[in-house]
Design a protein around this motif. Structure first.
Motif, short mmCIF file in Angstrom:
data_model
loop_
_atom_site.label_atom_id
_atom_site.label_comp_id
_atom_site.label_asym_id
_atom_site.label_seq_id
_atom_site.Cartn_x
_atom_site.Cartn_y
_atom_site.Cartn_z
N LEU A 1 -6.23 55.55 92.81
CA LEU A 1 -4.92 56.16 93.00
C LEU A 1 -4.95 57.14 94.17
O LEU A 1 -4.02 57.19 94.98
N LYS A 2 -6.02 57.92 94.27
CA LYS A 2 -6.14 58.86 95.38
C LYS A 2 -6.18 58.11 96.72
O LYS A 2 -5.51 58.51 97.68
N GLN B 1 4.76 57.12 104.57
CA GLN B 1 5.67 56.68 103.50
C GLN B 1 6.16 57.84 102.64
O GLN B 1 7.06 57.65 101.82
N PHE B 2 5.59 59.02 102.81
CA PHE B 2 6.01 60.19 102.04
C PHE B 2 7.23 60.82 102.69
O PHE B 2 7.47 60.68 103.89
N ARG B 3 8.01 61.55 101.87
CA ARG B 3 9.15 62.29 102.41
C ARG B 3 9.15 63.70 101.81
O ARG B 3 8.57 63.94 100.75
N ASN B 4 9.82 64.61 102.49
CA ASN B 4 9.92 65.97 101.97
C ASN B 4 10.64 65.95 100.63
O ASN B 4 11.66 65.28 100.48
N ALA B 5 10.10 66.69 99.67
CA ALA B 5 10.72 66.74 98.35
C ALA B 5 12.00 67.56 98.40
O ALA B 5 12.11 68.52 99.17
N ILE C 1 -3.50 58.41 99.80
CA ILE C 1 -3.91 58.75 101.17
C ILE C 1 -3.43 57.69 102.16
O ILE C 1 -2.94 58.02 103.25
N GLU C 2 -3.52 56.43 101.78
CA GLU C 2 -3.08 55.36 102.67
C GLU C 2 -1.56 55.39 102.87
O GLU C 2 -1.07 55.19 104.00
N LEU C 3 -0.82 55.64 101.82
CA LEU C 3 0.64 55.74 101.94
C LEU C 3 1.04 56.94 102.80
O LEU C 3 1.97 56.85 103.61
N TYR C 4 0.34 58.03 102.63
CA TYR C 4 0.62 59.23 103.44
C TYR C 4 0.32 58.96 104.91
O TYR C 4 1.11 59.32 105.80
N ALA C 5 -0.80 58.31 105.19
CA ALA C 5 -1.17 57.98 106.57
C ALA C 5 -0.16 57.04 107.20
O ALA C 5 0.09 57.09 108.42
#
Length: 196
Positions: free
Chosen positions: A32-33, A44-48, A37-41
């Protein structure tokens, strides 16, 4: 798993905050970690945001984490293994505590160095569906100097919980205000709510 679930529920009954240090298997936590990390790189993340869909707004003075919502539709084997674990916990919780949980939502949360989340309640003022909050940490080799503790505000004391790998925290979403203290390195978790 039932022994782990029982430990989480028993500590919740004793202290209004359930804590267990081995909610995930070591291998699932690692995977999961890595997925996070791969999604963040891949950006794919957005500001909450703050509030639900009707009230959502972004305010970096209140919270500065970034999130990625988990969903079985992603067909990611690690996300689905996590959901399988949550499904088993919900069945156990409903059977032993008559909790009436009918759904849930979870996201990855990443707090970069210098990030925080000020004191808040998890239940929305215009939506009472969130019954229990759950946080599962994915931080191996976390040190006290890394900061990023979860600070839970009980009526008569503060409870500090370090975001140690595989630790799960469980509490009622409408009852306890809490905050994430300033983190001095990237802080990774899965955060979500059991809904009724």
């Amino acid at each position: 798993m039932q022994k782990i679930f029982s430990k989480l529920i028993d500590s919740f009954i004793d202290n209004k905050v359930g804590v267990t240090d081995d909610f995930l298997t070591s291998s699932l936590a690692i995977n999961l970690k890595q997925n996070l990390i791969e999604l963040y790189a891949a950006q794919q993340f957005r500001n909450a945001g703050i509030g639900n869909e009707q009230l959502v707004r972004q305010n970096q003075l209140i919270r500065s984490d970034q999130i990625y919502w988990l969903d079985r539709k992603h067909n990611n084997s690690y996300e689905n293994s996590f959901f399988d674990c949550i499904d088993r916990f919900v069945i156990y919780l409903n059977a032993t505590c008559y909790a009436g949980i009918t759904g849930y939502e979870f996201h990855y949360a990443l707090y970069e160095n210098g990030s925080f989340y000020k004191k808040h309640l998890d239940q929305f003022q215009n939506d009472g569906s969130r019954k229990y909050s759950m946080i599962i940490y994915l931080n191996a080799d976390w040190k006290d100097s890394d900061g990023g503790e979860l600070c839970i505000h009980h009526p008569d004391h503060l409870q500090m919980i370090s975001p140690l790998n595989r630790t799960c925290v469980f509490f009622q979403s409408s009852e306890l205000e809490h905050e994430v203290l300033l983190t001095n390195t990237n802080r990774l978790s899965i955060t979500g709510w059991l809904k009724g």
